[in-house]
Scaffold this motif. Structure first.
Motif, PDB file in Angstrom:
ATOM      1  N   ILE A   2      -0.702   8.235 -62.285  1.00 15.42           N
ATOM      2  CA  ILE A   2      -0.246   6.895 -62.650  1.00 15.42           C
ATOM      3  C   ILE A   2      -0.939   6.372 -63.909  1.00 15.42           C
ATOM      4  O   ILE A   2      -0.311   5.697 -64.726  1.00 15.42           O
ATOM      5  CB  ILE A   2      -0.400   5.912 -61.460  1.00 15.42           C
ATOM      6  CG1 ILE A   2       0.289   4.574 -61.756  1.00 15.42           C
ATOM      7  CG2 ILE A   2      -1.870   5.692 -61.138  1.00 15.42           C
ATOM      8  CD1 ILE A   2       1.780   4.632 -61.807  1.00 15.42           C
ATOM      9  N   PHE A   5       0.806   7.715 -66.930  1.00 17.05           N
ATOM     10  CA  PHE A   5       2.123   7.094 -67.016  1.00 17.05           C
ATOM     11  C   PHE A   5       2.021   5.699 -67.639  1.00 17.05           C
ATOM     12  O   PHE A   5       2.790   5.347 -68.539  1.00 17.05           O
ATOM     13  CB  PHE A   5       2.740   7.031 -65.613  1.00 17.05           C
ATOM     14  CG  PHE A   5       4.105   6.420 -65.568  1.00 17.05           C
ATOM     15  CD1 PHE A   5       5.218   7.147 -65.936  1.00 17.05           C
ATOM     16  CD2 PHE A   5       4.265   5.115 -65.135  1.00 17.05           C
ATOM     17  CE1 PHE A   5       6.487   6.584 -65.884  1.00 17.05           C
ATOM     18  CE2 PHE A   5       5.517   4.539 -65.084  1.00 17.05           C
ATOM     19  CZ  PHE A   5       6.633   5.271 -65.460  1.00 17.05           C
ATOM     20  N   TYR A   9       3.322   4.388 -71.318  1.00 18.96           N
ATOM     21  CA  TYR A   9       4.238   3.253 -71.369  1.00 18.96           C
ATOM     22  C   TYR A   9       3.692   2.152 -72.281  1.00 18.96           C
ATOM     23  O   TYR A   9       4.413   1.665 -73.168  1.00 18.96           O
ATOM     24  CB  TYR A   9       4.500   2.705 -69.965  1.00 18.96           C
ATOM     25  CG  TYR A   9       5.281   1.418 -69.993  1.00 18.96           C
ATOM     26  CD1 TYR A   9       6.641   1.427 -70.259  1.00 18.96           C
ATOM     27  CD2 TYR A   9       4.646   0.199 -69.795  1.00 18.96           C
ATOM     28  CE1 TYR A   9       7.360   0.236 -70.319  1.00 18.96           C
ATOM     29  CE2 TYR A   9       5.355  -0.983 -69.857  1.00 18.96           C
ATOM     30  CZ  TYR A   9       6.708  -0.958 -70.118  1.00 18.96           C
ATOM     31  OH  TYR A   9       7.416  -2.134 -70.192  1.00 18.96           O
ATOM     32  N   SER A  48       2.213   3.230 -53.351  1.00 23.30           N
ATOM     33  CA  SER A  48       1.974   2.359 -54.495  1.00 23.30           C
ATOM     34  C   SER A  48       0.562   2.601 -55.009  1.00 23.30           C
ATOM     35  O   SER A  48      -0.323   2.990 -54.250  1.00 23.30           O
ATOM     36  CB  SER A  48       2.114   0.888 -54.094  1.00 23.30           C
ATOM     37  OG  SER A  48       3.421   0.618 -53.652  1.00 23.30           O
ATOM     38  N   THR A  78       9.642  -2.462 -64.601  1.00 24.59           N
ATOM     39  CA  THR A  78      10.698  -2.277 -63.604  1.00 24.59           C
ATOM     40  C   THR A  78      12.031  -1.920 -64.259  1.00 24.59           C
ATOM     41  O   THR A  78      12.953  -1.497 -63.567  1.00 24.59           O
ATOM     42  CB  THR A  78      10.871  -3.531 -62.729  1.00 24.59           C
ATOM     43  OG1 THR A  78      11.115  -4.657 -63.572  1.00 24.59           O
ATOM     44  CG2 THR A  78       9.627  -3.766 -61.875  1.00 24.59           C
ATOM     45  N   SER A  82      12.131   5.084 -63.150  1.00 29.46           N
ATOM     46  CA  SER A  82      11.149   5.659 -62.237  1.00 29.46           C
ATOM     47  C   SER A  82      10.249   4.620 -61.554  1.00 29.46           C
ATOM     48  O   SER A  82       9.437   4.973 -60.711  1.00 29.46           O
ATOM     49  CB  SER A  82      10.278   6.673 -62.985  1.00 29.46           C
ATOM     50  OG  SER A  82       9.648   6.039 -64.081  1.00 29.46           O
ATOM     51  N   VAL A  83      10.401   3.343 -61.905  1.00 32.49           N
ATOM     52  CA  VAL A  83       9.550   2.284 -61.343  1.00 32.49           C
ATOM     53  C   VAL A  83      10.405   1.370 -60.470  1.00 32.49           C
ATOM     54  O   VAL A  83      11.370   0.774 -60.943  1.00 32.49           O
ATOM     55  CB  VAL A  83       8.864   1.471 -62.458  1.00 32.49           C
ATOM     56  CG1 VAL A  83       8.025   0.347 -61.864  1.00 32.49           C
ATOM     57  CG2 VAL A  83       8.012   2.372 -63.336  1.00 32.49           C
ATOM     58  N   SER A  84      10.037   1.262 -59.204  1.00 29.37           N
ATOM     59  CA  SER A  84      10.813   0.399 -58.313  1.00 29.37           C
ATOM     60  C   SER A  84      10.235  -1.006 -58.205  1.00 29.37           C
ATOM     61  O   SER A  84      10.967  -1.951 -57.933  1.00 29.37           O
ATOM     62  CB  SER A  84      10.952   1.018 -56.928  1.00 29.37           C
ATOM     63  OG  SER A  84       9.700   1.166 -56.319  1.00 29.37           O
ATOM     64  N   THR A 111       4.817   0.559 -57.824  1.00 29.28           N
ATOM     65  CA  THR A 111       5.500   1.461 -56.913  1.00 29.28           C
ATOM     66  C   THR A 111       6.505   2.274 -57.717  1.00 29.28           C
ATOM     67  O   THR A 111       7.385   1.694 -58.368  1.00 29.28           O
ATOM     68  CB  THR A 111       6.223   0.691 -55.790  1.00 29.28           C
ATOM     69  OG1 THR A 111       5.271  -0.148 -55.129  1.00 29.28           O
ATOM     70  CG2 THR A 111       6.864   1.638 -54.790  1.00 29.28           C
ATOM     71  N   LEU A 112       6.341   3.591 -57.679  1.00 34.30           N
ATOM     72  CA  LEU A 112       7.269   4.484 -58.351  1.00 34.30           C
ATOM     73  C   LEU A 112       8.289   5.003 -57.358  1.00 34.30           C
ATOM     74  O   LEU A 112       8.017   5.070 -56.159  1.00 34.30           O
ATOM     75  CB  LEU A 112       6.513   5.667 -58.974  1.00 34.30           C
ATOM     76  CG  LEU A 112       5.433   5.329 -60.004  1.00 34.30           C
ATOM     77  CD1 LEU A 112       4.741   6.584 -60.475  1.00 34.30           C
ATOM     78  CD2 LEU A 112       6.013   4.558 -61.183  1.00 34.30           C
TER      79      LEU A 112
END
Length: 113
Positions: A2, A5, A9, A48, A78, A82-84, A111-112
């Protein structure tokens, strides 16, 4: 992972560099963010990650402004497939007395899918 990631981003959407640790040779005149994972949580097979992002800047107000920009960017994650979910847990002044550098921090739960 994470942290990687989130670093990628933030580097893609912000003008300030993001790292996994304080860069070597950093001074109190530098502006940057550092991403760290403080834990994870799971429920009903949904995992998460708790992520802390430290915003460093040469003045307290600039660190606070950078923190606000980081929070907006993180909440916009979001939009990625890939990101919920991204939830802001807290944010606060976290001046680094050891480095004599102004720092704010925000804590988010990501949360992914």
């Amino acid at each position: 992972m994470i942290e990687q990631f989130v670093i990628q981003y933030l580097n893609s959407v912000m003008d300030v560099p993001a790292y996994g640790e304080v860069p070597e040779g950093a001074t109190d005149a530098d502006t940057y963010v550092v991403v760290d994972k403080s834990g994870s949580q799971g429920e009903n097979h949904v995992e998460s990650s708790v992520v802390i992002v430290y915003s460093y800047a040469p003045t307290k107000i600039k660190a606070a402004e950078l923190n606000e920009s980081v929070k907006r960017a993180l909440l916009d994650m979001t939009e990625l497939d890939s990101v919920s979910a991204v939830r802001l847990n807290s944010d606060s002044n976290a001046t680094d007395d050891e480095m004599k550098n102004y720092r704010y921090q925000c804590v988010v739960v990501i949360t992914l899918f």
